[in-house]
Design a protein around this motif. Structure first.
Motif, PDB file in Angstrom:
ATOM      1  N   LEU A 159      11.579  11.977  -4.057  1.00 28.90           N
ATOM      2  CA  LEU A 159      13.034  12.029  -3.943  1.00 28.90           C
ATOM      3  C   LEU A 159      13.670  12.986  -4.947  1.00 28.90           C
ATOM      4  O   LEU A 159      14.821  13.385  -4.784  1.00 28.90           O
ATOM      5  CB  LEU A 159      13.618  10.628  -4.118  1.00 28.90           C
ATOM      6  N   ARG A 160      12.927  13.381  -5.970  1.00 29.14           N
ATOM      7  CA  ARG A 160      13.479  14.274  -6.995  1.00 29.14           C
ATOM      8  C   ARG A 160      13.764  15.665  -6.450  1.00 29.14           C
ATOM      9  O   ARG A 160      14.619  16.375  -6.993  1.00 29.14           O
ATOM     10  CB  ARG A 160      12.528  14.365  -8.185  1.00 29.14           C
ATOM     11  N   VAL A 161      13.112  16.057  -5.373  1.00 32.12           N
ATOM     12  CA  VAL A 161      13.343  17.389  -4.802  1.00 32.12           C
ATOM     13  C   VAL A 161      14.760  17.487  -4.256  1.00 32.12           C
ATOM     14  O   VAL A 161      15.509  18.412  -4.602  1.00 32.12           O
ATOM     15  CB  VAL A 161      12.309  17.703  -3.697  1.00 32.12           C
ATOM     16  N   SER A 162      15.146  16.554  -3.400  1.00 29.65           N
ATOM     17  CA  SER A 162      16.495  16.596  -2.827  1.00 29.65           C
ATOM     18  C   SER A 162      17.552  16.324  -3.894  1.00 29.65           C
ATOM     19  O   SER A 162      18.661  16.874  -3.828  1.00 29.65           O
ATOM     20  CB  SER A 162      16.630  15.606  -1.673  1.00 29.65           C
ATOM     21  N   HIS A 163      17.236  15.523  -4.884  1.00 33.54           N
ATOM     22  CA  HIS A 163      18.158  15.291  -5.985  1.00 33.54           C
ATOM     23  C   HIS A 163      18.394  16.593  -6.757  1.00 33.54           C
ATOM     24  O   HIS A 163      19.531  16.933  -7.101  1.00 33.54           O
ATOM     25  CB  HIS A 163      17.598  14.211  -6.922  1.00 33.54           C
ATOM     26  N   PHE A 164      17.343  17.332  -7.020  1.00 30.17           N
ATOM     27  CA  PHE A 164      17.453  18.612  -7.713  1.00 30.17           C
ATOM     28  C   PHE A 164      18.329  19.589  -6.933  1.00 30.17           C
ATOM     29  O   PHE A 164      19.229  20.225  -7.485  1.00 30.17           O
ATOM     30  CB  PHE A 164      16.052  19.207  -7.918  1.00 30.17           C
ATOM     31  N   ILE A 165      18.074  19.688  -5.632  1.00 34.59           N
ATOM     32  CA  ILE A 165      18.842  20.613  -4.795  1.00 34.59           C
ATOM     33  C   ILE A 165      20.313  20.210  -4.744  1.00 34.59           C
ATOM     34  O   ILE A 165      21.208  21.039  -4.901  1.00 34.59           O
ATOM     35  CB  ILE A 165      18.231  20.681  -3.383  1.00 34.59           C
ATOM     36  N   GLY A 166      20.580  18.932  -4.554  1.00 39.30           N
ATOM     37  CA  GLY A 166      21.959  18.462  -4.460  1.00 39.30           C
ATOM     38  C   GLY A 166      22.729  18.570  -5.763  1.00 39.30           C
ATOM     39  O   GLY A 166      23.891  18.980  -5.780  1.00 39.30           O
TER      40      GLY A 166
ATOM     41  N   LEU B 116      19.660  22.049   3.716  1.00 43.75           N
ATOM     42  CA  LEU B 116      18.432  22.092   2.933  1.00 43.75           C
ATOM     43  C   LEU B 116      18.244  20.790   2.160  1.00 43.75           C
ATOM     44  O   LEU B 116      17.153  20.222   2.142  1.00 43.75           O
ATOM     45  CB  LEU B 116      18.457  23.285   1.975  1.00 43.75           C
ATOM     46  N   ALA B 117      19.308  20.292   1.535  1.00 48.72           N
ATOM     47  CA  ALA B 117      19.218  19.041   0.784  1.00 48.72           C
ATOM     48  C   ALA B 117      18.887  17.857   1.690  1.00 48.72           C
ATOM     49  O   ALA B 117      18.040  17.028   1.353  1.00 48.72           O
ATOM     50  CB  ALA B 117      20.526  18.792   0.029  1.00 48.72           C
ATOM     51  N   VAL B 118      19.524  17.791   2.842  1.00 46.39           N
ATOM     52  CA  VAL B 118      19.267  16.688   3.775  1.00 46.39           C
ATOM     53  C   VAL B 118      17.853  16.767   4.339  1.00 46.39           C
ATOM     54  O   VAL B 118      17.165  15.754   4.471  1.00 46.39           O
ATOM     55  CB  VAL B 118      20.322  16.676   4.905  1.00 46.39           C
TER      56      VAL B 118
END
Length: 88
Positions: free
Chosen positions: A26-33, A64-66
């Motif tokens: 989940l850290r990937v989408s958190h980073f992007i957002g 991309l975030a979603v």
């Protein structure tokens, strides 16, 4: 209550950033957002200077975030170990 989805992370993490190469993270989408909050205003003010361009880039960034969130919730890593080996 863990950032890994799909299994327990076996510490096969990417060097430097620590994202998992075997399970969804989940850290990937958190980073992007979170970095969208910094990047989009800067791009809008200094580069685009156009409302329509800013909206288009914001929508693409949001998609991309979603998509990384959905991928992580399905238990799939951003980049697998096989892909990393192929790049070497």
């Amino acid at each position: 209550m863990n950032h890994s989805v799909g299994a327990i992370n076996d510490n096969s993490n990417m060097w430097l950033i620590g994202w998992s190469k075997t399970v969804g993270d989940l850290r990937v989408s958190h980073f992007i957002g979170m970095h969208a909050l910094q990047l989009l205003p800067l791009l809008s003010f200094y580069i685009f200077k156009n409302t329509k361009a800013t909206i288009v880039v914001s929508i693409l960034y949001g998609l991309l975030a979603v998509s990384t969130l959905v991928q992580a919730l399905n238990g799939k890593p951003l980049i697998t170990e096989k892909k990393i080996e192929e790049l070497k």
